[in-house]
Design an enzyme around this catalytic site. Sequence first.
Site, short mmCIF file in Angstrom:
data_model
loop_
_atom_site.label_atom_id
_atom_site.label_comp_id
_atom_site.label_asym_id
_atom_site.label_seq_id
_atom_site.Cartn_x
_atom_site.Cartn_y
_atom_site.Cartn_z
N HIS A 26 -2.65 -4.45 11.18
CA HIS A 26 -3.00 -3.80 12.61
C HIS A 26 -2.55 -4.93 13.49
CE1 HIS A 26 -4.79 -0.50 10.56
NE2 HIS A 26 -5.51 -1.35 9.85
N HIS B 134 -6.58 3.86 -2.58
CA HIS B 134 -6.66 3.00 -1.35
C HIS B 134 -7.73 3.60 -0.45
CE1 HIS B 134 -5.74 -0.03 1.97
NE2 HIS B 134 -5.45 1.29 2.87
N ILE C 236 0.87 -1.25 0.06
CA ILE C 236 -0.06 0.07 0.05
C ILE C 236 0.97 1.22 -0.04
CG2 ILE C 236 -1.83 1.35 1.19
CD1 ILE C 236 -2.55 -1.36 -0.11
#
Length: 781
Positions: free
Chosen positions: A716, A663, A453
């Site tokens: 995460h 994104h 990303i």
Amino acid sequence: MSPLSLPVATLGTPRIGPRRELKLALESYWAGKISEQQLHEDAFGLRAANWARQKSLGVTIIPSNDFSLYDQVLDTSVMVGAIPEIYAANGESVSLQTYFAMARGSQCGEQDASCAQSPRGSGVPAQEMTKWFDTNYHYMVPEFYRGQAFRLCSRKPVEEYEEARALGFQTRPVLIGPVTFLKLGKSTDSAFQPLSLLDDLIPVYIDLLHELAKRGASWVQFDEPCLVLDLDEAARNSLLHAYNRFAKEGPAIKIMLASYFGALGDNLDTALSLPISGLHVDLVRAPELLDQIVADGRSDLVMSLGVIDGRNVWRSNLPSLRQRLKPSIAKLGRHRVQLAPSCSLLHVPVDVELETGLASDVKSWLAFSVQKMRELAILARVLAGDQNVGLALAESECAATARRTSPKIHNANVAVRMRAIDQTMRQRATPFARRSEIQRERFGLPAFPTTTIGSFPQTTAVRNARAAHARGAMSEEQYDRFLKEEIARAVRWQEDIGLDVLVHGEFERNDMVQYFSEQLAGFAFTRNGWVQSYGSRCVRPPILFGDVVRPKPITVEWWRYAQSLTSKPMKAMLTGPVTILNWSFVRDDIPRSEVCRQLALAMRDEVRDLENAGAAMIQIDEAALREGLPLRRSDWKAYLDWAGDCFRICSSGVTDQTQIHTHMCYSEFNDIIGAIAAMDADVISIETSRSKMELLDAFRRYEYPNQIGPGVYDIHSPRVPETDEMKELIVLARTRLQDSQLWVNPDCGLKTRKWEEVRPALANMVAAARELRAASDPQIR
């Protein structure tokens, strides 16, 4: 409380500490540097300081249980025992280890009880995380199922009330209301309605209310922000049912029901009919509510008036507020009024006085949490008739006038460019079907092309170098050389593991929004203006105070250097105008749509400069698109129209050969898929790993034509997903989309992860894509 003052309440305050002390404590604990006991002691110190600070600033109704080690919704899940079996809690008490496994996932270790129920030897994933209403705060999504049993597994609200009382503070405990809690959750059974669990959940709350009452609590604050949403009759009846049961079966404790983030609208009658003692309303987002509650409110209902903006950083014009509020308070009666921020102050920084680098005029326009509480105390005094606050009122009015008339606010050239926007600037020259053919020929990528990303880990070395450069201990030349070495290392490693489309790693960037806004006129920046995003993750939103101008190119030279190191495509990485807007504290003197178009023009210039420099793939991140969506569906179209318009203004100045990526994270697309398609990005990457590709259902139903990179790696969590795990997710994606549409990528940027996590995870991701290519129809390779 002085007789010449109204009661002043806060609904919650920042938890992180003036200098992010909570972040330091949490990360030290996770790294094994401090004990659990030390973490709890540090947390207690922050709570005690918060209570003392509020009292010293004139707050008379101080909250407790607004503190959390990670998230207040997660705290509620633990409190009521809504803990999925995978985390192996025993149902009676929940260890800190289990709590953090729910928040962050867990790599299995010898002491990790949560692994007992793990279907994989590598640990357990974190619970799903999403945005708290339309804010930039994240909560952990509760998980519900049919026949679920609840029990009081944590006495945290009672314990923190007792802590405060022992220190001499009488507080009002804060609880997330049962209806909002259930509506915030999810179930793997799409036919199951979590609200059907309400009768099983209510007794846990009643037990808690009895415990609080026994210990001296006279009021409790129930947060029911679901009241500002579009509710059906079942939800409204659930509210009536829950609070009627509290009134019937609970103790004689007064309930302040707090709504915030918007208007009550057609839920106002429901709110006013509940058997509660007080109602908080957000008069910043919904100023019209003031007249409505004066006209229609019950005569026995205490009204908490949310008059100071709890979500933005601008100083209030107190004389203007006095003029607006005085007639209404006279009608309500002072005994029925509390003054408060519009919502919890969790969403603003702690103290503007910690800022020493701001221009003095800009600083005088600002109010952070401390200043907002002080404003409330002054307003409470003047509305009660205190004549000794004239100087404070004059200073407030002077600051408002200075801001309104400052030459820093308006730029004539920006106004000219805004008027010149036409339809040709709002769309690509050619439809996607034709563009995709041109781009396929240009790039020659394999099936399931792999990429990331954008960002790679910001190591201690990177942060230290940035800090050294900022304080002058590292020269511009030295810093530039350091960053180029980091970029070169990252490019070589990406080539080594076989990624198809590379990124430069964004080592030069402190934050995806701040980095760009620091190089745009119209922004101001803080050193200590941190707000909590989730857990230990804090962000420092820029302050957008005036018209936006891009003085010079921002990213071109970094992209040019990175591309010179490889023959593979190197994505240029930008932050989109809607995300810059939604992740900043934004001026409130013109519409947000107008501010966003100014940002779009600035970023359009950057996109065109990148293309002229040779960039063939340009990613314009709109991670925050959905969080700007209004809470009421009737307001969605207007927002999505101008947000999509701004993205296209930004992205549509390029040729067909240039591939535009975007994104988006933490998003649900079912209800806005048409608007996403209208943005017309060639490739969109989205966060899907925690939802097991459920988000792709919207794209399948819509027959979304463009290309998509569904995230297969939850960034995460510190755990490293196995190759087979990511293959399973790609296979799930293939059941929803055509192979020719699919890209393979992580959920989000990797800035917050460590290299020892990233290296094996991305290697596994590339291996998963390659194995699927080898096993697939040769025509798609």
